[in-house]
Design an enzyme around this catalytic site. Structure first.
Site, PDB file in Angstrom:
ATOM      1  N   ASN A 159       0.808  -1.229   0.000  1.00 48.97           N
ATOM      2  CA  ASN A 159       0.000   0.000   0.000  1.00 48.97           C
ATOM      3  C   ASN A 159       0.835   1.270   0.000  1.00 48.97           C
ATOM      4  OD1 ASN A 159      -2.328  -1.657   0.188  1.00 48.97           O
ATOM      5  ND2 ASN A 159      -1.919  -1.849   2.393  1.00 48.97           N
ATOM      6  N   ARG A 160       2.062   1.167  -0.520  1.00 48.80           N
ATOM      7  CA  ARG A 160       2.969   2.325  -0.601  1.00 48.80           C
ATOM      8  C   ARG A 160       3.327   2.897   0.775  1.00 48.80           C
ATOM      9  NH1 ARG A 160       3.687  -0.023  -4.657  1.00 48.80           N
ATOM     10  NH2 ARG A 160       3.618   0.812  -6.754  1.00 48.80           N
ATOM     11  N   MET A 161       3.137   2.060   1.830  1.00 48.49           N
ATOM     12  CA  MET A 161       3.503   2.498   3.183  1.00 48.49           C
ATOM     13  C   MET A 161       4.896   1.956   3.507  1.00 48.49           C
ATOM     14  SD  MET A 161       1.189   4.487   4.218  1.00 48.49           S
ATOM     15  CE  MET A 161       1.208   4.584   5.999  1.00 48.49           C
TER      16      MET A 161
END
Ligand SMILES: Cc1cc2nc3c(=O)[nH]c(=O)nc-3n(C[C@H](O)[C@H](O)[C@H](O)COP(=O)(O)O)c2cc1C
Length: 216
Positions: free
Chosen positions: A192-194
């Site tokens: 999640n691009r985290m």
């Protein structure tokens, strides 16, 4: 265009990175990740993208090979009359990225640069294959060349020049640069691009290092 650029993305789930996972120092952590990239079969794991800027502030990048890492910094070798060396002489600053996409990782560092000592350059030079040594003498890196034949003629002339020389000396225009980082960021892709981003930063006053987390 066949490639659907907008559709191209990878969800990063391979690994994670927290402060407790880090080695005590930036250079031990960098060596650890470099070893892991090597073990994973990453092509040219010591290849890194070097960014410099000209006196006018024009940026440029190119790949070079990292040839040494210790607490002082990281070293690469090149021609001292090349475009990158001209930039480094003027600004004394550089930044580098190791792009280990197969491991969903990158490392970025930045800091002041210095030329490595002639003794250190020589110690590396003697480990290079003779063909690479001849190439360093034959090529005025980053200067214009009329055509391929002219380049090959330079190598032929250099081979003749050193045909009776067992140990080719280090060219005066060739040697190492050391980047002394003041900031080293370790990036691990996450879902999640985290992503995990941990940065070693050196305090400008007492030169101590501290680690902080950055938002992805
Ligand atoms: C995988 C790879 C490794 C390279 N390693 C070096 C290197 O260690 N030293 C070097 O001078 N050029 C190296 N090059 C060539 C540079 O990318 C660049 O073309 C050259 O140094 C001239 O750059 P400049 O005109 O910006 O100075 C490498 C290129 C590639 C693709």
């Amino acid at each position: 265009m066949e490639t659907q650029l907008a559709e191209m993305r990878v969800d990063y789930r391979r690994d994670e990175l927290d402060v407790g996972d880090l080695a005590a120092t930036w250079h031990e952590q960098l060596i650890r990740w470099l070893d892991e990239a090597t073990e994973a079969g990453v092509a040219e794991p010591n290849a890194m993208v070097l960014a410099t800027a000209s006196e006018q502030g024009t940026p440029s990048t190119r790949t070079v090979l990292c040839k040494d890492i210790d607490e002082r910094g990281i070293v690469f070798y090149t021609n001292y009359t090349s475009g990158k060396s001209r930039d480094l002489r003027v600004t004394r600053r550089a930044s580098v990225t190791f792009p280990w996409y197969a491991l969903q990782r990158q490392v970025q560092l930045a800091g002041d640069v210095e030329r490595v000592s002639p003794e250190e350059t020589r110690a590396y030079w003697v480990t290079r294959p003779r063909g690479s040594q001849l190439g360093a003498w034959a090529s005025a890196q980053s200067s214009y060349v009329a055509d391929r034949q002219a380049l090959d003629a330079c190598l032929d002339a250099t081979e003749r020049r050193f045909s009776d020389v067992a140990e080719i000396p280090v060219p005066p225009h060739w040697g190492g640069w050391r980047i002394r980082p003041e900031r080293v960021e370790f990036w691990q892709g996450r879902p999640n691009r985290m992503h995990d981003r941990l940065v070693f930063e050196q305090d400008g006053h007492d030169r101590t290092w501290r680690v902080r987390r950055l938002a992805p």
